[in-house]
Design an enzyme around this catalytic site. Structure first.
Site, PDB file in Angstrom:
ATOM      1  N   LYS A 105       0.809  -1.226   0.000  1.00  0.00           N
ATOM      2  CA  LYS A 105       0.000   0.000   0.000  1.00  0.00           C
ATOM      3  C   LYS A 105       0.840   1.273   0.000  1.00  0.00           C
ATOM      4  CE  LYS A 105      -4.479  -1.430   1.675  1.00  0.00           C
ATOM      5  NZ  LYS A 105      -4.290  -2.873   2.008  1.00  0.00           N
ATOM      6  N   GLU A 127      -9.800   7.416   4.098  1.00  0.00           N
ATOM      7  CA  GLU A 127     -10.701   6.563   4.871  1.00  0.00           C
ATOM      8  C   GLU A 127     -10.047   5.197   4.960  1.00  0.00           C
ATOM      9  OE1 GLU A 127     -11.254   6.589   1.548  1.00  0.00           O
ATOM     10  OE2 GLU A 127     -11.313   4.411   1.319  1.00  0.00           O
ATOM     11  N   SER A 393       1.526  -9.819  -1.142  1.00  0.00           N
ATOM     12  CA  SER A 393       1.206  -8.403  -0.950  1.00  0.00           C
ATOM     13  C   SER A 393       1.569  -7.857   0.426  1.00  0.00           C
ATOM     14  CB  SER A 393      -0.282  -8.170  -1.219  1.00  0.00           C
ATOM     15  OG  SER A 393      -1.076  -9.017  -0.412  1.00  0.00           O
TER      16      SER A 393
HETATM   17  C1  LIG Z   1      -5.146  -3.870   1.561  1.00  0.00           C
HETATM   18  C2  LIG Z   1      -4.464  -5.134   1.251  1.00  0.00           C
HETATM   19  C3  LIG Z   1      -4.845  -5.942   0.151  1.00  0.00           C
HETATM   20  C4  LIG Z   1      -6.046  -5.657  -0.693  1.00  0.00           C
HETATM   21  O1  LIG Z   1      -5.990  -4.475  -1.404  1.00  0.00           O
HETATM   22  P1  LIG Z   1      -5.751  -4.439  -2.979  1.00  0.00           P
HETATM   23  O2  LIG Z   1      -6.037  -3.044  -3.341  1.00  0.00           O
HETATM   24  O3  LIG Z   1      -6.694  -5.420  -3.609  1.00  0.00           O
HETATM   25  O4  LIG Z   1      -4.349  -4.837  -3.220  1.00  0.00           O
HETATM   26  C5  LIG Z   1      -4.104  -7.078  -0.119  1.00  0.00           C
HETATM   27  N1  LIG Z   1      -3.045  -7.440   0.645  1.00  0.00           N
HETATM   28  C6  LIG Z   1      -2.653  -6.698   1.700  1.00  0.00           C
HETATM   29  C7  LIG Z   1      -1.485  -7.163   2.504  1.00  0.00           C
HETATM   30  C8  LIG Z   1      -3.335  -5.529   2.045  1.00  0.00           C
HETATM   31  O5  LIG Z   1      -2.937  -4.811   3.103  1.00  0.00           O
END
Ligand SMILES: *Cc1c(COP(=O)(O)O)cnc(C)c1O
Length: 411
Positions: A105, A127, A393
């Site tokens: 993010k 938000e 992610s």
């Molecule tokens: C917020 C988040 C997501 C989901 O958000 P996307 O916009 O779909 O990437 C996925 N993995 C993690 C670790 C997150 O913090």
């Protein structure tokens, strides 16, 4: 090479690119800017300025320096040997979990804070649902000494205490949204109201590839550094620039958009998006938007939305807070409808098993969101010639309470 480059085209293709929306912000029939009249000025300012700012050499230089020295990029592309052996194929993990603040993010919030500065905005609003985007925003506001206001549902504030504490420690003001269900959509309404009332000095940082045009395109460009790095790293590791498969989980879709971006127009690359099935697609407790949604308008753009017959947005469910969202970015709705990407889904239980599996096989505890992407491995038939990249992610520290609960339950 630039992290926000849009000038690269794949050799010999005359077809329109999947990468960029049209001038009105449409990917196929999804996208656009469905906003109240009172927001036009703010959104229009952003739309007319974002590309010019993002392409300026000074912006690129500062963005790239911060990605390197503050975020810790490039993140490794790690060949997971024991995981690969289990699936009889070659699996690389793109380690977004090693980014500062623990997830992808921050790639976007760093980009947007630099953009806000250049627009002359000194006050930042956002938000947040589970608090991950709020933390990433509060982080970059501290970095730049800008005022930060995060709207969060009263109910979410109560159940996400550690992230609320992080935001406060970083100097952000967390304002509870007390209307409606007291969750993310109510926080979004409060943020929009605030932006309408403060059009001159305020920038609204949206955390995924959702919202009115130009947000989906802007956020995808900031996250595209993920696939830009994958290409370079894969080439160095294997001699081949293209993987056979790229797998990513989808909440709003920003880590997937970033991991897919530089492969969108490479037809040989199979793009696999994994949604949260929650307790199961037919359980009434799910967040698999492409499977359960219909076209509709949510948070300023036309996309697929989980809704009742009369258009009321349905409360989604996923064990992972980041995937617990009743919509999906318009790029992904288009990738789904056009068949360019394959959309799979994994249940809460499948994601938990995948998380425990990765921990034991590779010594990496993934975020529950990322575990959904890992769970999709069981649904694919892969062979030893495949080169699979999974976007990891985020890291699992934030999910420890859920993992502890699962272990008590015998996992
Ligand atoms: C917020 C988040 C997501 C989901 O958000 P996307 O916009 O779909 O990437 C996925 N993995 C993690 C670790 C997150 O913090």
């Amino acid at each position: 090479m630039s992290a926000i480059n849009d000038s690269k085209t794949s050799a010999g293709t005359q077809k329109p690119s999947f990468r960029t929306p049209d001038a009105q912000g449409y990917y196929g029939k999804f996208g656009g800017a469905y906003i109240p009249e009172m927001l036009h000025r703010n959104v229009e300012e952003l739309r007319t300025r974002y590309l010019e700012i993002m392409h300026s050499p000074a912006f690129k230089k500062e963005y790239q320096n911060l990605l390197r020295d503050y975020v810790g990029r490039p993140t490794p592309l790690y060949l997971a040997r024991r995981l690969s052996a289990q699936y009889h194929t070659e699996i690389f993990l793109k380690r977004e979990d090693l980014c500062h603040t623990g997830a992808h993010k921050v790639n976007n919030t760093v980009g947007q804070i630099l953009l806000a500065e250049r627009l002359g905005k000194r006050r930042i609003i956002a938000e947040t649902g589970a608090g991950q985007h709020g933390v990433a925003t509060a982080t970059v506001c501290a970095l730049k000494g800008l005022e930060c206001i995060v709207f969060m549902g009263e109910k979410d504030i109560a159940r996400q205490a550690p992230n609320v504490a992080r935001m406060k420690m970083l100097g952000a003001k967390v304002i509870p949204a007390t209307s409606g269900s007291k969750t993310l959509k109510d926080a979004t309404n409060e943020a929009i109201r605030d932006w309408i009332n403060n059009p001159n000095d305020t920038h609204y940082i949206i955390g995924s590839v959702v919202g009115p045009h130009p947000y989906p395109d802007m956020v995808a460009r900031f996250q595209s550094v993920i696939s830009e790095e994958i290409r370079t790293q894969l080439k160095r590791e294997t001699g081949e620039e293209l993987p056979t498969h790229v797998i990513a989980c989808v909440g709003g879709g920003s880590n997937a958009a970033g991991a897919f971006y530089h492969f969108l127009d490479e037809e040989s690359v199979e793009l696999i998006a994994v949604e949260a099935a929650g307790h199961g697609l037919t359980s009434g407790m799910s967040a698999a938007t492409t499977q359960l949604g219909r076209p509709g308008v949510l948070h300023g753009s036309k996309s697929l939305v989980m809704q009742t017959a009369d258009g009321q947005v349905v409360e989604p469910h996923s064990i992972s807070a980041g995937l617990d969202y009743p919509g999906i970015g318009p790029l992904h709705a288009h990738l789904y409808e056009s068949g360019r990407a394959t959309f799979l889904n994994a249940t809460d239980e499948e994601a938990l098993r995948a998380a425990f599996g990765l921990a034991k096989l590779e010594g990496i505890i993934p975020a529950l969101e990322s575990a959904h992407a890992l769970a999709a491995l069981d649904q694919l038939s892969l062979n030893e010639k495949d080169r699979v990249v999974i976007c990891l992610s985020g890291r699992g520290d934030k999910d420890l309470a859920t993992y502890m609960h699962a272990m008590e339950g015998g996992l």
